[in-house]
Each structure stands twice: as C-alpha cells, then as structure tokens.
Scaffold this active site. Structure first.
Site, PDB file in Angstrom:
ATOM      1  N   VAL A   1      85.175   4.377  -5.234  1.00 45.45           N
ATOM      2  CA  VAL A   1      84.350   4.676  -4.069  1.00 45.45           C
ATOM      3  C   VAL A   1      83.443   3.467  -3.868  1.00 45.45           C
ATOM      4  O   VAL A   1      83.192   2.702  -4.805  1.00 45.45           O
ATOM      5  CB  VAL A   1      83.529   5.972  -4.315  1.00 45.45           C
ATOM      6  CG1 VAL A   1      82.607   5.821  -5.519  1.00 45.45           C
ATOM      7  CG2 VAL A   1      82.749   6.405  -3.082  1.00 45.45           C
TER       8      VAL A   1
ATOM      9  N   THR B   1      81.442   2.989 -10.112  1.00 47.10           N
ATOM     10  CA  THR B   1      80.979   3.984 -11.080  1.00 47.10           C
ATOM     11  C   THR B   1      79.511   4.312 -10.873  1.00 47.10           C
ATOM     12  O   THR B   1      79.059   5.397 -11.240  1.00 47.10           O
ATOM     13  CB  THR B   1      81.249   3.491 -12.509  1.00 47.10           C
ATOM     14  OG1 THR B   1      82.653   3.217 -12.640  1.00 47.10           O
ATOM     15  CG2 THR B   1      80.877   4.529 -13.546  1.00 47.10           C
TER      16      THR B   1
ATOM     17  N   VAL C   1      94.174  -3.250  -3.837  1.00 48.92           N
ATOM     18  CA  VAL C   1      94.751  -4.571  -4.112  1.00 48.92           C
ATOM     19  C   VAL C   1      95.892  -4.423  -5.111  1.00 48.92           C
ATOM     20  O   VAL C   1      95.766  -3.749  -6.136  1.00 48.92           O
ATOM     21  CB  VAL C   1      93.671  -5.530  -4.650  1.00 48.92           C
ATOM     22  CG1 VAL C   1      94.285  -6.856  -5.080  1.00 48.92           C
ATOM     23  CG2 VAL C   1      92.603  -5.766  -3.573  1.00 48.92           C
TER      24      VAL C   1
ATOM     25  N   HIS D   1      81.365   3.534 -20.553  1.00 47.76           N
ATOM     26  CA  HIS D   1      80.806   2.282 -21.073  1.00 47.76           C
ATOM     27  C   HIS D   1      81.863   1.325 -21.614  1.00 47.76           C
ATOM     28  O   HIS D   1      81.592   0.558 -22.532  1.00 47.76           O
ATOM     29  CB  HIS D   1      79.795   2.580 -22.186  1.00 47.76           C
ATOM     30  CG  HIS D   1      78.633   3.404 -21.735  1.00 47.76           C
ATOM     31  ND1 HIS D   1      77.721   3.948 -22.610  1.00 47.76           N
ATOM     32  CD2 HIS D   1      78.232   3.785 -20.506  1.00 47.76           C
ATOM     33  CE1 HIS D   1      76.816   4.636 -21.934  1.00 47.76           C
ATOM     34  NE2 HIS D   1      77.114   4.551 -20.655  1.00 47.76           N
TER      35      HIS D   1
ATOM     36  N   HIS E   1      73.613   1.801 -21.804  1.00 45.86           N
ATOM     37  CA  HIS E   1      74.553   2.233 -20.783  1.00 45.86           C
ATOM     38  C   HIS E   1      74.830   0.987 -19.926  1.00 45.86           C
ATOM     39  O   HIS E   1      73.938   0.174 -19.700  1.00 45.86           O
ATOM     40  CB  HIS E   1      73.952   3.356 -19.957  1.00 45.86           C
ATOM     41  CG  HIS E   1      73.553   4.546 -20.785  1.00 45.86           C
ATOM     42  ND1 HIS E   1      74.086   5.786 -20.611  1.00 45.86           N
ATOM     43  CD2 HIS E   1      72.664   4.655 -21.814  1.00 45.86           C
ATOM     44  CE1 HIS E   1      73.566   6.635 -21.486  1.00 45.86           C
ATOM     45  NE2 HIS E   1      72.690   5.964 -22.226  1.00 45.86           N
TER      46      HIS E   1
END
Length: 617
Positions: free
Chosen positions: A132, A136, A270, A552, A596
């Site tokens: 989107v 993330t 792509v 992560h 994170h």
C-alpha cells in the site's frame, strides 16, 4: 452502547457515498482530501516514459526518498507501488490488527518451521509486509523506536563509513516532528520534520501500573530514543492527533499536488530491473499496470525500496544474486552476489498474559462505545480508545543475565498490550498472525466471553543468533519468494526469551501491579500440557508455540564493503558491481537492530537522498 461491528462497516458505507457534499466536507476535516484525489485522479503510466529517478516501493524509505529528490524541480521522479491507497481503517490506530488480513499486506508466510510457530497453521509464521502507499508504515503498530547507538557504531566498524550513530542521528532528527510531553527541549528530538511522533493520548489504568511496577523492579523511566534505552517508557507513536501518520501521510500527501515532477503509480507491480549486460548498468524497469506491461527508462538511477522481501526478489529476477539459485530457475546471471543469503528477524513470545481486577480497561476494538467513535471520527478527538496503537501502551528495555553485550545495550524488550488476541474477538490479529483455532479457543475464548480485563507482555529478543535465508522458487514475478527465517535454530535465542518472561513475571509481582490484582493467566498452552505450568520447560515450549514476528526483517541486501563476502550493497547503498542501481530500505541493515525497524527506514531514506543528491548535483 457499543460499536460491535468493526469500523470497516462504517467506513465502507462512507466511501460508498462519495457524492455527498456533507461527507466530503467531513473527509476534508479528517485530512483525507489528498487521499481521495489520488484515488480519483491517479497518475496513468505512459509507455517508455523517462525519469531521472525511478523508485520502486512506496514504504517509509521510498516515500522519504521520493519527497526529498523531488525537491529539485529539474528532476522527474517516479514512485511505483504495487498496492493501493490507505483509507480510514489504516488511519485508525486501534484497527492495526485487522490490517494483517487485508490486501494491504503481501500476506507472506514462512516455510513450515521445525523449531518455532508450533501454534500456527502448518507451522507457518505470518510475515506481514505492507502492500500500500506507505508500505509497512501503513499497516504496522506505529511504534517509533530508532535503536541503540551501539547498533550504528557496529555498522560503521564493519566498514560502512558514514553510518555511525553520530552520523545517522541528524537524519533521524530531520525526519521527526516530536510532540512528546517532557521532551520539548531534548537534544535527541526535533519538532519540524515531516513525520509526527507523539504520546498516545488514551492510556489505560494497566499501563500506569506497569510503568510504576517496572520502576519498582529497578527499571528507570527513560526516553528510549534519547541518551539511553535501558528502562521503561510510555510508547512513542507515529500518529498525528491520534491518527496513523504513515510514510505516505507524512511525506507524500502534503506535497503531491505541489510537485508536477513527482509521479506516483499505485497498483503497479514491478517485474524486473532492466539492465544493459555489457556495462552492468540499470536503465529502467518493467512493470504491470491493469494487466498491461509498461517500461520506464531512467536518466540517472533505479532505486529499489521494496522492502526486505521484495527488493531481493527483484534483484534476483533481474539476474543479480546467488549463481546457483538463478541457474536453477533459469534467470541469466548478470552479477553474482549473496542476495537473500542472510535474513535476521526479531522473534517474540506472545505472552505472558495477566488478568487484573480493573473493569473496562482492556481495549476491545470490537466494543468501542459509539460516543467515542463519533467524537473520534467527526470531532477529531484523539483521547479515545480508537487512538490506541493496536493496544500497545508501553515499552521496557532490559538486559538479560546471560548478555555479553555492553551494559547499555539492551537484549530484550517487553511490549505491554492492553489486551490479547481476544481484544478483537478473534476476528483480526488471530487470522493475520495465522494462529490455530485451538490456541485461541483454549487461551483466549473465555476472556472474550467474559470481557475480563487483562494485558499481555510480548517479549522480544533484539540480537538473535539464528540466521535465515530467502530465495526464489521460479522466475515468475508473481510467485512468492521462499522465506525460511530459521527461528530458534540457535537454542540460546529461546533462553533469552525465557529470561524476558521471568522478568515480566517478576515485574507483575511488584506492588503497583499487585494493587490491581495482576496474576498469570493459568491456562495451559496447547501442546505444552506435559510440562508443569510456568516451569522453565513449559515456557520453552510456549516460546516455540506462541511465536510472533513484528515486521523487523533485515539484511537480505546486506550493506558492507566489497571485501565482505556477505554484502550486497556498499555504504553508498549501490549494488556491488552494478551501475545506476541502489537499494534503499531496511534490507540493507547488516545486523538485527535494538529497535523496531520503521524509524530506521525513514532514516535510511533521508540519508540516501543526501548520498544521491551529493553525487548527481
């Protein structure tokens, strides 16, 4: 009276009435006019179009990079994204758990794991990655955590010049606009960057008790993005007035309509980088939009910002990667590099869970009072449960007694969540995380039915010794890469998590948490019944069963000097042996960070912009 159905119903009905002037006024009030403009008036690709820079992937690094490079009006910049546009479900923080099961997630899963994820269907760990605009950062839990100074100094010591803590801190600051109580004058925070960082306005009684109990247990209050990480803090969140502040919201939405040189192409996947084999020079990309293939050409560079799974996949589809894998799938070798040969990730234990004697403090996203919903949606009130970032309220950074790292370098993190899988009645996170029904029914179903207040402490290890790998099953760009994280291959990783569980139980026995009756949820984890509850072997079994990852993944396009046989890109983020091709995302991070990774992705995008401008200017 409660909003029992998820917010998606309300939002779907709202978007179904876009013709309503009254509704459009409300959408503008909520800061969504630019989102609607992108939906209704997208850029349409033109065959063989030429750009100075082609950026593949609109995640945190890609959006930051596109915004910075397009500041030069003489450069034409294309930002290509496989997914669509975020909506109000994305922008509503409490709904984070639901986003794992939507088309905004690539929905990757690991190969079946032998030593972990026993509580998941087919032992497959869910590996969420954003598909989107915003990447993330549009589906995660919005935790803003930069990392430890030792992380970046270790990068520099491995030959990555320019990436020490002193050298990357200015890029963290450049991206940040901090609205944090008590830190207004901290030299570790900036207040004028594009990315908002703020305190979560809604806080439960449980988080206050946890913070106080952690201090009573010897963990000081800290700003974990400041001078030292060790200690406990209320969470710092990438939200703006209680709404998710994704990479798209922060970097692209404010400038998109002012820059005719920035072209954004959502829903465009792509297939490969176009490479002139004689010179090993990237000259464009091939992608698919509405089932038709297009080619874009670049005058300067192709930049992959597609994330820790898709960037290595695209390199390999383009002939850059391990020679054996490319030969096996029939892709002509352009440059032999160890793409995907290393994969680090932070593995969590989903628990332990504690029940408490409070009432109405656990955040049930399916039972938000209608009054709170309306004041949040229509009046913009951030002081409601809807602004809670998926229930995450506090972080504690700890040392393990078995640690061999310097004393100010944490090994573990405790993440306090004001709830559990029961917080959405098993309709969101359970499915997104691939948990078996048996796990939910045994551990959480009764909590859901009784609406009993409870909280969970997720225990996360920062520096795992287990190393995984990613490779391709075939040359079809639509096929998933094969991802084998090999969680807990090194058994000491389990022992670190066991240390974290023991410390979380010790904290629960402190006076502040005992004052609200905190006690372990004493239901046996399915598959661990042969062990005495709460014994070390029981927790070891639970760790391997309730395994949970937090987005992560790093090191699949590892950064390092050309002399490093594990490196894919240089400290300039250029692909070794190639021209006009860089990787700019968290796949370049060489070692698992004490963080994170979302904040680091923004930093990498900001630093890459300076590297590129410095070269081409």
């Amino acid at each position: 009276m409660y909003l029992v159905a998820p917010l998606t119903t309300f939002l779907f009905l709202s978007f179904g009435s876009l013709a309503s002037p009254r509704l459009f006024d409300q959408l503008q009030q909520l800061g969504a006019a630019n989102i609607l403009n992108l939906v209704l008036h997208p850029n349409v690709p033109q065959q063989q179009a030429s750009y100075d820079f082609i950026i593949v992937g609109a995640g945190a690094a890609g959006c930051a990079l596109a915004a910075r490079l397009s500041e030069n009006p003489n450069w034409r910049v294309a930002l290509i994204e496989a997914g669509g546009v975020e909506n109000f479900v994305h922008l509503t923080p409490v709904m984070a758990g639901y986003l794992q099961s939507t088309a905004s997630n690539w929905n990757y899963k690991s190969v079946p794991q032998r030593l972990s994820c026993w509580g998941m269907h087919n032992n497959e760990c869910a590996l969420p990655r954003g598909k989107v605009l915003g990447g993330t950062s549009a589906i995660n839990y919005m935790i803003y955590n930069r990392g430890n100074r030792h992380d970046f100094d270790a990068w520099a010591q491995r030959g990555n010049h320019g990436w020490s803590y002193a050298e990357v801190l200015p890029y963290f600051l450049r991206s940040e606009s901090a609205q944090l109580q008590g830190l207004e004058h901290s030299p570790y925070h900036n207040h004028s960057g594009p990315l908002n960082v703020e305190d979560v306005k809604f806080r439960s009684q449980m988080v206050h008790a946890f913070v106080d109990a952690s201090v009573q247990a010897g963990h000081p209050r800290t700003d974990y993005n400041g001078q030292t990480q060790l200690g406990v803090s209320y969470v710092q969140a990438n939200t703006l007035n209680g709404r998710r502040h994704s990479a798209f919201s922060a970097y692209i939405r404010p400038i998109r309509n002012q820059r005719s040189n920035l072209h954004i192409f959502p829903f465009s996947r792509v297939n490969r980088v176009l490479i002139e084999s004689a010179t090993k020079s990237a000259y464009g990309v091939e992608f698919v939009y509405k089932n038709k293939k297009y080619t874009f050409k670049t005058r300067r560079e192709v930049i992959l910002s597609a994330g820790a799974f898709n960037s290595p996949q695209l390199l390999m589809l383009s002939g850059i990667g391990p020679a054996d894998n490319l030969k096996a799938i029939g892709v002509p070798l352009v440059q032999a590099l160890p793409v995907g040969r290393r994969l680090y990730d932070h593995m969590c234990h989903f628990g332990p869970t504690f029940v408490v004697n409070t009432t109405g403090q656990t955040i049930y996203s399916t039972r938000v009072p209608i009054a709170e919903t309306l004041t949040y949606l229509l009046a913009g009130n951030p002081n409601t449960r809807l602004s809670s970032i998926g229930g995450v309220e506090s972080l504690a950074f700890l040392k393990s007694p078995r640690s061999k790292l310097p004393k100010d370098w944490p090994d573990l993190e405790l993440i306090l969540v004001a709830g559990s899988l029961a917080s959405d009645d098993g309709t969101g996170l359970k499915q997104g995380a691939n948990f078996k029904d048996e796990i939910y029914d045994t551990l959480y179903r009764q909590l859901e039915r009784n609406q009993q207040d409870h909280f969970t402490l997720l225990v996360m290890q920062f520096h795992p010794k287990s190393v995984g790998r990613l490779w391709l099953r075939d040359a079809n760009p639509a096929s998933w890469p094969i991802i084998d994280p090999k969680y807990f291959l090194d058994p000491e990783d389990v022992e670190f998590l066991l240390d974290g569980i023991k410390e979380s139980i010790r904290i629960s026995k402190m006076p502040a948490l005992q004052a609200i009756g905190a006690r372990l949820l004493d239901r046996l984890v399915p598959g661990c019944e042969s062990h005495r509850f709460a014994s070390d072997d029981y927790w070891r079994c639970s760790i391997r069963t309730l395994s949970y990852t937090l987005h992560h993944q790093v090191a699949t396009c590892r950064m390092g000097p050309a002399t490093d046989p594990t490196a894919v890109v240089s400290s300039q983020l250029k692909v070794h042996g190639m021209r006009r091709l860089r990787v700019v995302d968290t796949s370049v991070i060489p070692l698992p960070p004490t963080a994170h990774t979302n904040a680091a992705a923004f930093m990498i995008g900001e630093k890459a912009a300076d590297l590129i401008r410095g070269e081409w200017n």
